[in-house]
Write an enzyme that holds these catalytic residues in place. Sequence first.
Site, PDB file in Angstrom:
ATOM      1  N   TRP A 325      14.104  55.425  40.627  1.00 14.49           N
ATOM      2  CA  TRP A 325      13.865  54.469  41.364  1.00 14.49           C
ATOM      3  C   TRP A 325      12.512  54.152  41.080  1.00 14.49           C
ATOM      4  CZ3 TRP A 325       9.167  54.098  44.478  1.00 14.49           C
ATOM      5  CH2 TRP A 325       9.491  53.119  45.312  1.00 14.49           C
ATOM      6  N   HIS A 326      11.416  55.012  40.419  1.00 15.20           N
ATOM      7  CA  HIS A 326      10.202  54.866  40.058  1.00 15.20           C
ATOM      8  C   HIS A 326      10.045  53.990  38.874  1.00 15.20           C
ATOM      9  CE1 HIS A 326       9.260  57.887  43.120  1.00 15.20           C
ATOM     10  NE2 HIS A 326       7.984  57.423  43.110  1.00 15.20           N
ATOM     11  N   GLY A 327      11.024  53.998  38.177  1.00 14.36           N
ATOM     12  CA  GLY A 327      11.000  53.232  36.884  1.00 14.36           C
ATOM     13  C   GLY A 327      12.034  53.353  35.978  1.00 14.36           C
TER      14      GLY A 327
END
Length: 483
Positions: A325-327
């Site tokens: 989700w973060h990247g």
Amino acid sequence: MLFNSLEFAIFLPVVFGLYWWVFGKNMRAQNVLLLIASYIFYGWWDYRFLALIALSTVVDFLAGQGMKSTHSNSRRKQWLWVSLIVNLGLLGFFKYFNFFIESFVDAFALIGLDVQSTTLDIILPVGISFYTFQTLSYTIDVYRRKIEPTSDFISFATYVAFFPQLVAGPIERAAHLLPQFGKARRFDYSKSVDGLRQILWGLVKKVVIADTCGEYVDIIFANSANLEGSSLAIGAILFAFQIYGDFSGYSDIAVGTARLLGFDLMQNFANPYFSRDIAEFWRRWHISLSTWFRDYVYIPLGGSRVGRSKRIRNVFIIFLVSGFWHGANWTFIAWGALHAILFIPLLLSNKNRSHLNVVAEGSVFPSLTELLSMMGTFVLTTLAWIFFRADTIGEAFAYFTSLFDVSLIDVPHYSGYRDLVWLVPLVLTFVWVEWIGRRRKYAIEELSNRLKNPALRYAVYFALMAFIFAFAGKDQQFIYFQF
């Protein structure tokens, strides 16, 4: 529009004045104003992205109305799938398309096949991960019959685009935030003062702590191949404070700004670096995201009420998805996997909920056991942050290799080392203020309560503002804007 910008310093007072003293007696007019202000706030970066947030808003509003109009479970599920496909489809395309293409090519390269591909020049819309998860919470909860779908499009659109927390959270649940747009709001002086204090502390975290640490972090990580282990250790520690000050600072500004407008947002950080194990860290770090994954992914998978192998599977899924989700980078997946590895022993030994209280509760100082536990947890999370900060997996492993070298005990030699002499007491003072305010929703709430003398209290406020102005001008965006 950045919270720490001149534009926002003008924007917020204008919105605040119109909201309370022009439209203060008309709730619907207030909501319309907030919706317009939110679209101006978001469109300040690139007006073209307004179409995406508008599309998500319309689709999910119609999905809610569609589920309301039928008693058929299959039809309700179809509407849910429309919401999931549209929202996750947009998120997947803008955030992960090039990642999957490049990973596909790299996978074939490993077996000696040269596959030609063309990636697109895709600009990642600011905050798309945040508002996508926020609007999905609405359709999922409507499908689960936990909330009733709203028929007020203005309220729903404002809930999705609410500017204080639109770009980097907290990721609010529809059950908590959406009903607040349907209730009359009256100006409350004490809540406004409290909101201003939290905004002030958020700006200190961002401008004074995060941006200052970030200057040295950028130098150290950019030159990590040429630096000794002691310098790399400093870089990792400073990044831990940078990302905490940056992200929790944004959350404080967001929560404080919402309070100025009569809204209550959830607490997103609860002094995570005072955690005594990794499980406690995740109950205190980015709370809105970790609870989102808990409620919408982990528990539906069976959570901890399944056999050992499935519990391990569920933990890995939740942390890998959180990392992704973060990247769109393998470094974030590695960061998530590392936290899963650290978390699983606590889960299997039933110690993942050992520390539900505030550390050193009822005491000024922690016990030796608590201190060692906090230090150990901080070291582990700081080491994990190296994957989060590195550009590639190779760079992260190279950083670790150089870090755990005999040069770890050497005197740092990088060019900015002597400048850290003044940064150390600054960070230690910040940690001290956070420590004495660890029972509060934000640190200087406790400081304000202890300072009974109004003159002394306002002297502290003005001193903090002076620090902000003194350290301003570094022009560093919030780290979580890229997510």
